[in-house]
Design an enzyme around this catalytic site. Structure first.
Site, PDB file in Angstrom:
ATOM      1  N   HIS A  32     -45.910 -18.359 -13.119  1.00 20.26           N
ATOM      2  CA  HIS A  32     -47.036 -17.749 -13.824  1.00 20.26           C
ATOM      3  C   HIS A  32     -47.369 -18.611 -15.034  1.00 20.26           C
ATOM      4  CE1 HIS A  32     -43.406 -16.311 -15.855  1.00 20.26           C
ATOM      5  NE2 HIS A  32     -44.148 -16.342 -16.946  1.00 20.26           N
ATOM      6  N   HIS A  65     -49.196 -23.893 -19.030  1.00 21.00           N
ATOM      7  CA  HIS A  65     -48.418 -24.644 -18.047  1.00 21.00           C
ATOM      8  C   HIS A  65     -47.736 -23.676 -17.093  1.00 21.00           C
ATOM      9  CE1 HIS A  65     -45.424 -23.454 -21.014  1.00 21.00           C
ATOM     10  NE2 HIS A  65     -44.538 -23.528 -20.031  1.00 21.00           N
TER      11      HIS A  65
END
Length: 177
Positions: free
Chosen positions: A40, A122
């Protein structure tokens, strides 16, 4: 108490592509790989939250008015020297950062401390448990990889339960963009 964080999730296809690339790093140090179903982009880590505060968090998140946006995942880099985290880069014209700033502001109003480090969207591929000089050449061999593009259409309030075999995440609340 609930251990919680707020995130967006890229498509399963992107997460699977990132995971496959990560597997090419096996044998270059002691790495702890993130399972594709757990990947995620964290917008805000909340930590241990009293159960009574969850409705305030969900109500605040429900007030977000952002539009769905396109995200591209490409490139691999690291955090730390020596590297502690191996990550896939996110490219989205600043949309995830804007969403994170909105979430950050809303959570600060509820008493959560603001992040001190600048936000860097990220997807974590692996954590480096023991560094090996063989790691960076392997990363350089795949650092330009393109993992795909998807639409981000929801913000998720996630519960995290830590277990000896790794975390278990479940969605507590979903806000559609």
């Amino acid at each position: 108490m609930v251990r919680a964080f707020i995130a967006v999730e890229p498509s399963a296809e992107i997460r699977n592509e990132i995971s496959a690339a990560g597997q090419e790093l096996r044998g270059a140090g002691r790495l702890s790989f993130v399972s594709p179903n757990l990947m995620h982009i964290t917008l805000k880590f909340l930590g241990e939250v009293p159960d009574l505060q969850i409705p305030k968090i969900t109500a605040s998140l429900d007030g977000i008015s952002a539009s769905p946006y396109t995200l591209q995942a490409s490139g691999i880099s690291t955090f730390g020297r020596p590297p502690r985290v191996i990550k896939a880069e996110i490219h989205d014209s600043g949309a995830t950062a804007a969403l994170s700033a909105d979430v950050e502001s809303r959570m600060a109003k509820l008493g959560f401390a603001r992040e001190e480090k600048p936000f860097s969207p990220h997807i974590t591929i692996a954590r480096v448990k023991e560094y090996s000089p063989a790691l960076l050449p392997k990363i350089n061999g795949i650092k330009e990889r393109n993992f795909g593009e998807c639409e981000i259409s929801a913000i998720l309030l996630k519960k995290s339960v830590l277990t000896p075999s790794g975390p278990i995440y479940s969605t507590i609340h979903r806000v559609n963009l």
